[in-house]
Motif scaffolding. Structure first.
Motif, mmCIF file in Angstrom:
data_model
loop_
_atom_site.group_PDB
_atom_site.id
_atom_site.type_symbol
_atom_site.label_atom_id
_atom_site.label_comp_id
_atom_site.label_asym_id
_atom_site.label_seq_id
_atom_site.Cartn_x
_atom_site.Cartn_y
_atom_site.Cartn_z
ATOM 1 N N LYS A 191 37.901 88.560 -49.171
ATOM 2 C CA LYS A 191 36.737 89.275 -49.434
ATOM 3 C C LYS A 191 36.458 89.064 -51.091
ATOM 4 O O LYS A 191 35.890 89.896 -51.921
ATOM 5 N N VAL A 192 36.666 87.837 -51.631
ATOM 6 C CA VAL A 192 36.408 87.383 -53.079
ATOM 7 C C VAL A 192 35.030 86.578 -52.991
ATOM 8 O O VAL A 192 34.739 85.617 -51.958
ATOM 9 N N MET A 193 34.017 86.459 -53.825
ATOM 10 C CA MET A 193 32.825 85.932 -53.657
ATOM 11 C C MET A 193 32.835 84.349 -53.687
ATOM 12 O O MET A 193 32.248 83.986 -52.937
ATOM 13 N N ARG A 194 33.999 83.906 -54.532
ATOM 14 C CA ARG A 194 33.901 82.504 -54.457
ATOM 15 C C ARG A 194 34.611 81.465 -53.536
ATOM 16 O O ARG A 194 35.848 81.288 -53.863
ATOM 17 N N ARG A 195 34.266 81.934 -52.449
ATOM 18 C CA ARG A 195 34.789 81.203 -51.093
ATOM 19 C C ARG A 195 34.151 80.069 -50.612
ATOM 20 O O ARG A 195 32.964 80.367 -50.120
ATOM 21 N N VAL A 196 34.699 78.853 -50.974
ATOM 22 C CA VAL A 196 33.812 77.767 -50.485
ATOM 23 C C VAL A 196 34.762 76.880 -49.327
ATOM 24 O O VAL A 196 34.669 75.494 -49.510
ATOM 25 N N SER A 197 35.632 77.478 -48.468
ATOM 26 C CA SER A 197 36.571 76.691 -47.762
ATOM 27 C C SER A 197 36.141 76.866 -46.433
ATOM 28 O O SER A 197 35.682 77.970 -45.906
ATOM 29 N N GLY A 198 36.565 76.081 -45.494
ATOM 30 C CA GLY A 198 36.111 76.008 -44.014
ATOM 31 C C GLY A 198 34.700 76.292 -43.702
ATOM 32 O O GLY A 198 33.878 75.806 -44.658
ATOM 33 N N TYR A 199 34.191 76.607 -42.813
ATOM 34 C CA TYR A 199 32.642 76.872 -42.466
ATOM 35 C C TYR A 199 32.484 78.296 -42.631
ATOM 36 O O TYR A 199 33.199 79.303 -42.292
ATOM 37 N N ILE A 206 32.717 74.089 -33.866
ATOM 38 C CA ILE A 206 31.582 74.106 -34.784
ATOM 39 C C ILE A 206 31.193 72.708 -34.929
ATOM 40 O O ILE A 206 30.137 72.111 -34.647
ATOM 41 N N LYS A 207 32.346 71.904 -35.564
ATOM 42 C CA LYS A 207 32.187 70.589 -35.729
ATOM 43 C C LYS A 207 31.855 70.119 -34.349
ATOM 44 O O LYS A 207 30.997 68.985 -34.664
ATOM 45 N N GLY A 208 32.513 70.141 -33.173
ATOM 46 C CA GLY A 208 32.111 69.546 -32.131
ATOM 47 C C GLY A 208 30.516 69.724 -31.684
ATOM 48 O O GLY A 208 29.879 68.928 -31.064
ATOM 49 N N LEU A 209 30.132 70.965 -31.905
ATOM 50 C CA LEU A 209 28.833 71.147 -31.565
ATOM 51 C C LEU A 209 27.741 70.593 -32.268
ATOM 52 O O LEU A 209 26.861 69.954 -31.579
ATOM 53 N N PHE A 210 27.858 70.581 -33.672
ATOM 54 C CA PHE A 210 26.741 69.503 -34.212
ATOM 55 C C PHE A 210 27.234 68.175 -34.189
ATOM 56 O O PHE A 210 26.229 67.261 -34.159
ATOM 57 N N ASP A 211 28.546 67.606 -34.137
ATOM 58 C CA ASP A 211 28.744 66.292 -34.279
ATOM 59 C C ASP A 211 29.838 65.866 -33.126
ATOM 60 O O ASP A 211 31.051 65.758 -33.615
ATOM 61 N N PRO A 212 29.593 65.874 -32.016
ATOM 62 C CA PRO A 212 30.686 65.461 -31.018
ATOM 63 C C PRO A 212 31.266 64.405 -31.076
ATOM 64 O O PRO A 212 32.371 64.257 -30.654
ATOM 65 N N GLY A 213 30.792 63.199 -31.645
ATOM 66 C CA GLY A 213 31.424 62.070 -31.793
ATOM 67 C C GLY A 213 32.169 61.913 -33.118
ATOM 68 O O GLY A 213 32.617 60.860 -33.176
ATOM 69 N N ASN A 214 32.385 62.833 -33.878
ATOM 70 C CA ASN A 214 32.992 62.983 -35.174
ATOM 71 C C ASN A 214 32.532 61.726 -36.203
ATOM 72 O O ASN A 214 33.450 60.962 -36.770
ATOM 73 N N MET A 215 31.101 61.521 -36.261
ATOM 74 C CA MET A 215 30.825 60.781 -36.915
ATOM 75 C C MET A 215 30.216 61.034 -38.413
ATOM 76 O O MET A 215 30.130 60.238 -39.247
ATOM 77 N N MET A 216 29.911 62.253 -38.803
ATOM 78 C CA MET A 216 29.683 62.679 -40.034
ATOM 79 C C MET A 216 30.808 63.313 -40.844
ATOM 80 O O MET A 216 31.557 64.155 -40.640
ATOM 81 N N ASN A 217 31.002 62.101 -41.898
ATOM 82 C CA ASN A 217 32.088 62.449 -42.791
ATOM 83 C C ASN A 217 33.153 62.969 -42.313
ATOM 84 O O ASN A 217 33.799 63.869 -42.825
ATOM 85 N N PRO A 218 33.969 62.104 -41.378
ATOM 86 C CA PRO A 218 35.110 62.625 -40.793
ATOM 87 C C PRO A 218 36.446 62.827 -41.880
ATOM 88 O O PRO A 218 36.296 62.005 -42.836
ATOM 89 N N GLY A 219 36.908 63.598 -41.313
ATOM 90 C CA GLY A 219 38.461 63.881 -42.138
ATOM 91 C C GLY A 219 38.184 65.069 -43.177
ATOM 92 O O GLY A 219 39.205 64.968 -43.993
ATOM 93 N N LYS A 220 37.040 65.565 -43.354
ATOM 94 C CA LYS A 220 36.747 66.727 -44.299
ATOM 95 C C LYS A 220 36.734 67.916 -43.460
ATOM 96 O O LYS A 220 36.336 68.101 -42.435
ATOM 97 N N ILE A 221 37.355 69.131 -44.070
ATOM 98 C CA ILE A 221 37.352 70.395 -43.291
ATOM 99 C C ILE A 221 38.270 70.635 -42.336
ATOM 100 O O ILE A 221 39.165 71.294 -42.385
#
Length: 707
Positions: free
Chosen positions: A228-236, A523-538
Motif C-alpha cells: 500500500k505504498v505509492m512507490r512500488r515499481v516491482s513485478g507487473y 502475463i509474460k507468456g501471454l505477451f511474449d510466449p517465446g521469451n524474446m523480449m528482454n529475457p531475465g528481467k522481472i
C-alpha cells in the motif's frame, strides 16, 4: 536462470545481421566494439549483446523486431540507458530508439495530452510544452537525458511524486509491437469493448482473454499481497485491474465514462521491456506550477532529519529531498557543483530540501515562510535558508540531481553501490528502517551514504563497497538479504523507483509469493510466449551477483602510462571513474559532450569512450585493443575540450585519457605524417625563416596551398 543460455547461436546472429542490413534504413552494428558500448548502463552490471540497431521510425522498429523473432534472437529496447538496476541490455539485439525515434508527434493543448515517440527526452519534451504552460510531470534526476520510452519501461517518478505520482499516472495509451510482430494499440476500454477485443484467434485476442483470466484467478491474492505504498515499481501492475488493490495515486483518472476502465498500457508501464517494444505513447499533461519556493532545512544529525519528515509533510509541500554529509561535502569541492552549493550553513550532517507550490510568487513565498516558522518553533533543524528566485532554486536542484555522481566521485574503487537504494517504506518508520540498516552495515564494517526522496520513504541508501573484491560482493549479498527482510517487516517494497532489473529480480518471487509469481510468468507468456523480449528481467532473473561489470572474470591489465593519474590512483581507476550515469548525453545545456550533441552516437559520448577504454583495458575487445585503429576511431571525435572534466559529476577527464591512448596508438603504428608536420612546425620555421623565407611565402600564395 542462467541468461547465458539465451545467447543466440552464431548462425542466428549472422542471419539476423544479413536481414537487418538488407531491410533496415536505420543503423546496424554487429562489431565487438559497438556491442560493448551497449553492454552496460548506470548499474554495476554488463551483458554483451549480439548486435545493435537504431531504427529510423516505427516501420523500421517493427521490421527489426520481426527479423529478430524470425532469427530467434532476443530483443532489448533501450533509451538513454540510465538504469541503475540493469534493465537496458541483453544477450541478443539491442534496439536503441534514442537516436532517431525522438519526435513529438502531436500536442493537444485543450485536452492536455501529447503523442510522442519513445526516444523523446523528457526535458526536451517539457521545453516544447512550456510555452503552453504544460509539462509531463514525472521528474527523475536524469530527466535531461532519460527518454519517455525508458520512463515507461521503468515506471519512473522523481522528486515530486507526492503531487504527481509515477509515470503510470500519466500514460493514457501506447502503441506497441510484440515479439512476433503483432502491433497493438493499448488504451482504456470498458467491459464491452474488452470482450470484443478478446474475440478470435489472433495473438492480441489471446492477450486480452488471458489477462482477464489471470486477474480473475488471482484477485484475492492481489488484494492481499500488493503493498500500500505509492512507490512500488516491482513485478507487473496487476493491481491496476483490481479495485482496492495497491496504492491509489494522487493523479487518479484511470476511468472511462465514470466506470472502471481496463487499460493494457498499465501492464506495459513498469514492464522493463519484457512484454513489448513501445512505438509511441499518448501522455497526460498537467499544468506547470505557477510559482515555487524552497527551504533548505539543515540538521546536525541525519536520523533526526528523517524523524521529522512526517511533521514537514503535515504542510502542503510538493517534495522533501534528503542530502547527507558525503553528498554535501562532495558538492562543495566538485567542479560541477561547488559554485552552486551556496545554500549550506555551517557543517550540516544532513539537509532536507522542502518545496512548496504557490498561485504566484508572493503566495509561494508566504507558504515557504509559514513552513519555516513552524519548523523553527518546534526546533526542527538549526538553519532554514530560503530560495524564492528561479536561479537560486535551480542551483539547489542541480546539486540534488547530481547526487548520484557526487557519491561515486570519491577517489578509489570503494563507491556507494546501488542494490538496496530503491526500497520504499512508510515515512512514519523511515528513520527506524534507516537506523537498523546502518547498524547492519556497521556490523559488516561497511560505510554508507544516502540521499533522495524522503517525502515518499525512498531513501537512496548506498553501502560503500569495492565490487572488484569477492569479499565485498559477499557483503553486498548479505546486506541485500537483510535489508529485504526489514523492508517486508515494515510493509514496504524493495523496488520503489529503479525497478527489479538484474539487481532485485531474484527477490520478486520471495516478495509476492508463488501464486502471484506464477501469475507474472503467465502475463509474460501471454505477451511474449517465446521469451524474446528482454529475457531475465522481472521473471526468471539470475542471481544479483551474475553479470557483474567487475565480477570474477574482470581482469584489467596493468597499463604503462605517461600521465600519473594520482587523484584517481592510476589509469585503471581513472577509466572506471565513469559510472555510466550518462550526464554526457544531455542535449539542452552546457558543453559536454559536443560530439554526442552533434551525432547522437553512444561512442561519441564520454560514457561510450570510457566504456570502450574499460573493455579494451580488461581484454574484452581482443589483444592490444587500446592501441587499435578501432579505439582511435572511438576517440577521434573527442575534441579534448575538457568539458567532461568540469561538467561530468564524476569529473572524468577524457581529454587526458585520449592523449594517453593516442600515444599508445602511435607507439604501435607510428606517428602519422600530418601529426609530424604540425609537431615539427617550430623547427621547420627556424630552418626556413632565413634565406628561404621569400620562397616559402611565394609557395603559400599558390592556388591549392590552403587545401
Amino acid at each position: 536462470m542462467n541468461t547465458s543460455d539465451l545467447h543466440p547461436s552464431p548462425d542466428a546472429v549472422a542471419a539476423l545481421e544479413r536481414e537487418l542490413r538488407a531491410g533496415l534504413r536505420g543503423e546496424v552494428h554487429f562489431d565487438r566494439m559497438s556491442c560493448g558500448l551497449h553492454a552496460t548502463d548506470a548499474s554495476h552490471y554488463q551483458m554483451m549483446p549480439a548486435g545493435v540497431a537504431a531504427p529510423r521510425d516505427e516501420a523500421d522498429c517493427i521490421a527489426a523486431v520481426v527479423a529478430a523473432g524470425r532469427s530467434g534472437v532476443p530483443i532489448t529496447p533501450r533509451g538513454g540507458a540510465t538504469s541503475l538496476s540493469g534493465q537496458t541490455f541483453g544477450p541478443g539485439l539491442v534496439l536503441d530508439v534514442s537516436k532517431y525515434m525522438d519526435q513529438v508527434l502531436e500536442v493537444n493543448v485543450g485536452q492536455r495530452w501529447a503523442r510522442v515517440q519513445p526516444g523523446v527526452i523528457r526535458d526536451l519534451l517539457n521545453a516544447h510544452l512550456a510555452p503552453h504552460g504544460l509539462h509531463f510531470a514525472p521528474d527523475p534526476a536524469t530527466g535531461n537525458r532519460a527518454t519517455i520510452g525508458g520512463m515507461i519501461g521503468n515506471n519512473a517518478s522523481g522528486t515530486r511524486s507526492i503531487v504527481y505520482g509515477k509515470t503510470i499516472d500519466h500514460v493514457l495509451s501506447c502503441r506497441v509491437v510484440l515479439a512476433d510482430g503483432t502491433v497493438m494499440d493499448l488504451e482504456p476500454v470498458g467491459d464491452d469493448e474488452w470482450r470484443r477485443r478478446s474475440e478470435g484467434s489472433s495473438h492480441s485476442a489471446e492477450v486480452y482473454r488471458g489477462v482477464r483470466g489471470v486477474i480473475a484467478r488471482n484477485r484475492d491474492e492481489i488484494l492481499a499481497r500488493y503493498p500500500k505504498v505509492m512507490r512500488r515499481v516491482s513485478g507487473y501492475n496487476l493491481d491496476e485491474f483490481v479495485d482496492g488493490a495497491g496504492y491509489t495515486g494522487p493523479i487518479g483518472g484511470r476511468n472511462l465514462d465514470g466506470h472502471r476502465a481496463w487499460n493494457l498500457a498499465n501492464l506495459i508501464v513498469g514492464s522493463e521491456g519484457t512484454l513489448a517494444c513501445v512505438l509511441e505513447a499518448k501522455l497526460r499533461l498537467t499544468p506547470l506550477p505557477a510559482a515555487t519556493a524552497l527551504a533548505i532545512v539543515q540538521f546536525d544529525d541525519e536520523l533526526a532529519s528523517l524523524r521529522h519528515v512526517p511533521e514537514i509533510l503535515a504542510h502542503p509541500v510538493s517534495t522533501v529531498e534528503l542530502l547527507d554529509e558525503l553528498v554535501i561535502r562532495e558538492s562543495l569541492v566538485n567542479p560541477t557543483t561547488r559554485r552552486l552549493a551556496t545554500f549550506f550553513e555551517g557543517q550540516p550532517k544532513a539537509v532536507l530540501i522542502v518545496e512548496v507550490f504557490g498561485s504566484d510568487a508572493a503566495d509561494a513565498q508566504r507558504r515557504i515562510h509559514d513552513v519555516v516558522a513552524d519548523l523553527k518553533s518546534k526546533g526542527i533543524g538549526y538553519a532554514w535558508p530560503v530560495r524564492t528566485d528561479k536561479q537560486g532554486q535551480a542551483d539547489v536542484w542541480s546539486v540534488r540531481k547530481l547526487g548520484l555522481g557526487l557519491i561515486s566521485n570519491v577517489p578509489g574503487p570503494v563507491k556507494g553501490q546501488a542494490f538496496v537504494e530503491d526500497a520504499c517504506v512508510p515515512v512514519e518508520v523511515l528513520a527506524e528502517y534507516i537506523e537498523r540498516l546502518q547498524a547492519i552495515c556497521r556490523e559488516l564494517d561497511v560505510p554508507t551514504t544516502m540521499y533522495a526522496h524522503a517525502s515518499v520513504g525512498v531513501i537512496h541508501f548506498r553501502p560503500r563497497l569495492d565490487l572488484h573484491l569477492p569479499e565485498h560482493r559477499g557483503k553486498m549479498v548479505e546486506i541485500a538479504n537483510r535489508a529485504f527482510e526489514l523492508v517486508c517487516q515494515y510493509g514496504g517494497v524493495f523496488a520503489g523507483e529503479h525497478g527489479d532489473g538484474l539487481v532485485r529480480g531474484e527477490f520478486v518471487p520471495r516478495y509476492y509469493g508463488p501464486q502471484l509469481y506464477e501469475a507474472f510468468r503467465q502475463i509474460k507468456g501471454l505477451f511474449d510466449p517465446g521469451n524474446m523480449m528482454n529475457p531475465g528481467k522481472i521473471v526468471d532473473t539470475p542471481s544479483m551477483t551474475s553479470h557483474l561489470r567487475y565480477g570474477d572474470a574482470y581482469r584489467p591489465e596493468a597499463v604503462p602510462t605517461l600521465f600519473h593519474y594520482r587523484e584517481q590512483d592510476g589509469f585503471q581507476r581513472a577509466v572506471e571513474q565513469c559510472n555510466g550515469v550518462g550526464a554526457c548525453r544531455k542535449l539542452d545545456a552546457g558543453t559536454m559532450c559536443p560530439s554526442f550533441m552533434a551525432t547522437r552516437d553512444e561512442e561519441a559520448s564520454t560514457r561510450g569512450r570510457a566504456n570502450a577504454l574499460r573493455l579494451a583495458m580488461s581484454g574484452q575487445l581482443g589483444d592490444d585493443a587500446l592501441g587499435s585503429d578501432r579505439m582511435k576511431q572511438v576517440l577521434d571525435l573527442c575534441l579534448a575540450c575538457k568539458a567532461c572534466k568540469s561538467e561530468c559529476p564524476n569529473a572524468v577527464d577524457m581529454a587526458r585519457l585520449k592523449s594517453e591512448v593516442l600515444q599508445m596508438h602511435h607507439d604501435r603504428h607510428g606517428v602519422p605524417l600530418g601529426y609530424r608536420l604540425i609537431g615539427d612546425m617550430p623547427q621547420m620555421a627556424r630552418w626556413l625563416a632565413g634565406p628561404l623565407a621569400h620562397v616559402v611565402n611565394l609557395v603559400a600564395r599558390l592556388p591549392g596551398y590552403g587545401w
